[in-house]
Design a protein around this motif. Sequence first.
Motif, PDB file in Angstrom:
ATOM      1  N   LEU A 135      46.222  27.265  49.341  1.00  0.00           N
ATOM      2  CA  LEU A 135      45.473  26.967  48.118  1.00  0.00           C
ATOM      3  C   LEU A 135      45.840  25.571  47.623  1.00  0.00           C
ATOM      4  N   VAL A 166      43.835  38.236  42.499  1.00  0.00           N
ATOM      5  CA  VAL A 166      42.857  37.963  41.442  1.00  0.00           C
ATOM      6  C   VAL A 166      41.723  38.991  41.506  1.00  0.00           C
ATOM      7  N   ALA A 167      41.178  39.212  42.713  1.00  0.00           N
ATOM      8  CA  ALA A 167      40.065  40.151  42.883  1.00  0.00           C
ATOM      9  C   ALA A 167      40.463  41.581  42.529  1.00  0.00           C
ATOM     10  N   LEU A 194      44.083  33.792  37.007  1.00  0.00           N
ATOM     11  CA  LEU A 194      45.281  33.229  37.612  1.00  0.00           C
ATOM     12  C   LEU A 194      46.038  32.399  36.577  1.00  0.00           C
ATOM     13  N   SER A 226      53.131  35.049  43.415  1.00  0.00           N
ATOM     14  CA  SER A 226      52.844  34.447  44.717  1.00  0.00           C
ATOM     15  C   SER A 226      54.147  33.979  45.350  1.00  0.00           C
ATOM     16  N   GLU A 249      43.950  35.079  46.243  1.00  0.00           N
ATOM     17  CA  GLU A 249      42.562  35.515  46.043  1.00  0.00           C
ATOM     18  C   GLU A 249      42.472  37.034  45.969  1.00  0.00           C
ATOM     19  N   GLU A 250      43.257  37.733  46.794  1.00  0.00           N
ATOM     20  CA  GLU A 250      43.254  39.197  46.778  1.00  0.00           C
ATOM     21  C   GLU A 250      43.823  39.739  45.467  1.00  0.00           C
ATOM     22  N   ARG A 284      46.712  30.964  50.462  1.00  0.00           N
ATOM     23  CA  ARG A 284      45.476  31.221  49.720  1.00  0.00           C
ATOM     24  C   ARG A 284      45.099  32.706  49.627  1.00  0.00           C
ATOM     25  N   ARG A 285      45.091  33.407  50.748  1.00  0.00           N
ATOM     26  CA  ARG A 285      44.533  34.763  50.777  1.00  0.00           C
ATOM     27  C   ARG A 285      45.234  35.728  49.825  1.00  0.00           C
ATOM     28  N   THR A 306      38.243  41.297  37.376  1.00  0.00           N
ATOM     29  CA  THR A 306      38.849  40.109  37.963  1.00  0.00           C
ATOM     30  C   THR A 306      39.864  39.552  36.977  1.00  0.00           C
ATOM     31  N   THR A 349      40.581  23.367  42.480  1.00  0.00           N
ATOM     32  CA  THR A 349      39.948  24.458  43.222  1.00  0.00           C
ATOM     33  C   THR A 349      39.719  25.717  42.389  1.00  0.00           C
ATOM     34  N   MET A 350      40.521  25.915  41.352  1.00  0.00           N
ATOM     35  CA  MET A 350      40.388  27.095  40.486  1.00  0.00           C
ATOM     36  C   MET A 350      40.507  26.671  39.023  1.00  0.00           C
TER      37      MET A 350
END
Length: 184
Positions: free
Chosen positions: A69, A91-92, A5, A33, A88-89, A84-85, A2, A112-113
């Motif tokens: 986000l 980062v993962a 960010l 992003s 998150e993708e 957002r998505r 992981t 949130t993060m």
Amino acid sequence: MTARLTVLAGPTAVGKGTVAAFIRAHHPQVWLSVSATTRPARPQEVEGVHYHFVSDERFTEMVEQGDLLEWAVVHGRAKYGTPRRPVEEAVAAGRLPLLEIDLQGARQVRETMPTARFVFLAPPSFDDLVSRLTGRGTETAEEQATRLATAQGEMAAQSEFDHIIVNDDVERAAAELVSLMQSA
């Protein structure tokens, strides 16, 4: 693995977009992003590369559906937000994700993060910031005055960030940011 960010923020006209564009062109290992905005595209801006240009109605739907986000109304006019998505993708997937956003957005992401890395891009001086804003010729005099008033408050927020990078040279500032992103 992981990834962590990284959030890049700073005052209007400091060159966040220019540094991000340099990173996009020279550091393919960094995932940038693409924000959504309700403002019209400037000359040379490309849909899906610089921003996702959306209507007020579509932006409101994105907010209501939790698809952003962070989001904010910037300079009392246009709305900006980070989908957002894709973040998150990235980062993962272990990519080196970078958000280039405004101060309001950075504060929301911190909520949130909180494990994200927060980097403030600063001008060499406030006078330099004024010269950059007026020299780019993309805003009316009224818009410039609004942005400069906003920038004074944004400059005062530097202490909220983990790192400060002075944008005295785009290539150097970009290299410093990428080096920071690659560190633990």
